[in-house]
Design a protein around this motif. Structure first.
Motif, short mmCIF file in Angstrom:
data_model
loop_
_atom_site.label_atom_id
_atom_site.label_comp_id
_atom_site.label_asym_id
_atom_site.label_seq_id
_atom_site.Cartn_x
_atom_site.Cartn_y
_atom_site.Cartn_z
N THR A 195 9.05 -0.28 1.81
CA THR A 195 8.74 1.14 1.95
C THR A 195 8.14 1.49 3.30
O THR A 195 8.03 2.66 3.65
N HIS A 196 7.72 0.46 4.07
CA HIS A 196 7.13 0.68 5.40
C HIS A 196 7.87 -0.20 6.40
O HIS A 196 7.39 -1.27 6.77
N PRO A 197 9.03 0.22 6.85
CA PRO A 197 9.88 -0.63 7.68
C PRO A 197 9.43 -0.69 9.14
O PRO A 197 8.50 -0.02 9.56
N ASN A 198 10.16 -1.54 9.91
CA ASN A 198 10.04 -1.64 11.37
C ASN A 198 8.66 -2.08 11.85
O ASN A 198 8.11 -1.49 12.80
N ARG A 252 11.45 6.15 10.11
CA ARG A 252 10.84 5.62 11.33
C ARG A 252 9.86 6.63 11.93
O ARG A 252 8.77 6.29 12.36
N SER A 253 10.27 7.89 11.94
CA SER A 253 9.43 8.94 12.50
C SER A 253 8.14 9.10 11.70
O SER A 253 7.04 9.21 12.28
N ASP A 254 8.24 9.10 10.37
CA ASP A 254 7.05 9.25 9.54
C ASP A 254 6.10 8.07 9.72
O ASP A 254 4.87 8.24 9.73
N GLU A 255 6.65 6.87 9.83
CA GLU A 255 5.81 5.69 10.02
C GLU A 255 5.04 5.77 11.34
O GLU A 255 3.84 5.49 11.40
N ASN A 256 5.74 6.16 12.39
CA ASN A 256 5.07 6.26 13.69
C ASN A 256 4.00 7.34 13.69
O ASN A 256 2.91 7.16 14.25
N ASP A 257 4.31 8.48 13.06
CA ASP A 257 3.32 9.56 13.00
C ASP A 257 2.07 9.11 12.23
O ASP A 257 0.94 9.41 12.63
N SER A 258 2.28 8.40 11.13
CA SER A 258 1.14 7.95 10.31
C SER A 258 0.35 6.88 11.03
O SER A 258 -0.88 6.82 10.91
N ASP A 259 1.03 6.01 11.78
CA ASP A 259 0.31 5.02 12.58
C ASP A 259 -0.60 5.69 13.60
O ASP A 259 -1.76 5.33 13.75
N THR A 260 -0.04 6.67 14.31
CA THR A 260 -0.81 7.35 15.37
C THR A 260 -2.02 8.07 14.79
O THR A 260 -3.13 7.98 15.33
N LEU A 261 -1.81 8.78 13.67
CA LEU A 261 -2.91 9.52 13.05
C LEU A 261 -3.94 8.56 12.46
O LEU A 261 -5.16 8.75 12.62
N GLY A 262 -3.47 7.52 11.78
CA GLY A 262 -4.39 6.54 11.20
C GLY A 262 -5.21 5.83 12.25
O GLY A 262 -6.40 5.55 12.06
N LEU A 287 10.91 4.51 -2.46
CA LEU A 287 11.68 4.98 -1.31
C LEU A 287 11.01 4.62 0.02
O LEU A 287 9.80 4.77 0.17
N PRO A 288 11.79 4.15 0.98
CA PRO A 288 11.22 3.81 2.30
C PRO A 288 10.88 5.05 3.10
O PRO A 288 11.51 6.10 2.96
N ASN A 289 9.86 4.93 3.93
CA ASN A 289 9.51 6.00 4.85
C ASN A 289 10.43 5.95 6.07
O ASN A 289 10.92 4.89 6.45
N ALA A 294 0.88 -1.17 0.00
CA ALA A 294 0.00 0.00 0.00
C ALA A 294 0.91 1.21 0.00
O ALA A 294 1.98 1.19 0.60
N PHE A 295 0.49 2.26 -0.67
CA PHE A 295 1.31 3.48 -0.74
C PHE A 295 0.43 4.66 -1.07
O PHE A 295 -0.77 4.51 -1.35
N ALA A 296 1.00 5.84 -1.00
CA ALA A 296 0.24 7.06 -1.25
C ALA A 296 1.15 8.11 -1.87
O ALA A 296 2.38 8.01 -1.78
N THR A 297 0.55 9.11 -2.48
CA THR A 297 1.32 10.24 -2.98
C THR A 297 0.58 11.53 -2.67
O THR A 297 -0.58 11.52 -2.24
#
Length: 298
Positions: free
Chosen positions: A250-253, A205-215, A201-203, A126-129
């Motif tokens: 693209t969505h690590p950790n 760690r900070s971006d992934e965590n922020d998106s998890d929290t918001l999602g 391109l991978p996201n 899954a990805f977005a732009t």
């Protein structure tokens, strides 16, 4: 004595006649008036280019639409096209996504027109732009066991758009490539960077965590059980070495993110209105209907 002016006029007279003749021809043509401010503004646009750090929502959606077209062309060329808007799978994904959009606050960029699409690809991704474009692979829809799991993925991708993560990555990539200047980027460069960021391109760690929290927050507002996001993330973590886990590039950790999501749920347990989307049988039947009737539901 003859007047020398008329018999042999000074040389500057001929120049004056030429200028007057040219002006007569030019002004005889119907032209649109152009003010000096039009010229200045036009020149400024050429000099400035596209500034990724200061972009209006309208500009972002317009450029995102062009990136979307390039992504679709590339995916189609790889044999994994985006399915049509009238396809049942797209309608299903879009219905979930739009319910989540309806719960966004003004600060969460409700002025962006979100578009949710399905990629006909058995790999899990899954990805977005920028500009509101979200893509969900059919393989991810099949891997999920509940609608809450799927909603968690959709909410996560919405988080990337709301937080402008793609735009930030594009700017960083432009700096790395040495193509970002004070004048900004041209349109072709922006589109190329947008496709590269979305697909390859991978996201961070900070971006992934922020998106998890918001999602997580968005899906709960709709009534989905937040455990759905944690369950799907745990699935990715346990099958990380398995086949088709394109999403991990693209969505690590995923392991670290499971712990973070689980802790957030523990700190804020779901209410009675946040228990939806956990029926595995109902979800399987829905995926069988919209993705493939070969799926076996117990």
């Amino acid at each position: 004595m003859k007047n020398k002016f008329f018999t042999h006029p000074p040389r500057w007279v001929y120049g004056l006649i030429a200028i007057l003749t040219t002006c007569t021809i030019f002004f005889a043509q119907p032209v649109q008036a152009i003010s000096i401010w039009d010229i200045i503004r036009g020149g400024a646009q050429v000099l400035q280019g596209i500034q990724l750090g200061s972009m209006s929502p309208e500009r972002e959606m317009a450029l995102g639409g062009q990136i979307d077209q390039q992504i679709k062309q590339q995916l189609a060329g790889n044999g994994t096209p985006v399915v049509r808007n009238d396809h049942l799978a797209t309608q299903y994904i879009n219905a979930i996504g739009q319910r989540m959009v309806d719960k966004l606050t003004p600060a969460e960029r409700r002025n962006i027109n979100f578009t949710f699409q399905v990629v006909n690809d058995p790999n899990v991704n899954a990805f977005a732009t920028m500009g509101g474009f979200v893509y969900i692979n059919a393989g991810l829809m099949v891997l999920a066991d509940t609608e809450a799991e799927l909603a968690g993925v959709i909410g996560h991708e919405m988080g990337h758009i709301i937080e402008r993560h793609a735009i930030k990555q594009m700017r960083e990539r432009a700096i790395q490539q040495g193509i970002l200047s004070a004048a900004g980027l041209n349109q072709a460069q922006v589109i190329q960077l947008g496709v590269e960021v979305a697909l390859n391109l991978p996201n961070s760690r900070s971006d992934e965590n922020d998106s998890d929290t918001l999602g997580l927050s968005i899906m709960r507002r709709v009534g989905y059980h937040p455990q759905g996001m944690a369950n799907f993330m745990a699935k990715l973590a346990s099958q990380g070495g398995g086949r088709g886990m394109t999403i991990l590039s693209t969505h690590p950790n995923p392991g670290d993110r499971v712990n973070s999501i689980t802790q957030q749920i523990a700190n804020n347990p779901p209410t009675q209105t946040e228990m939806g989307g956990m029926d595995t049988q109902a979800y399987c039947l829905e995926i069988r209907r919209v993705v493939s009737n070969r799926i076996q539901c117990s």
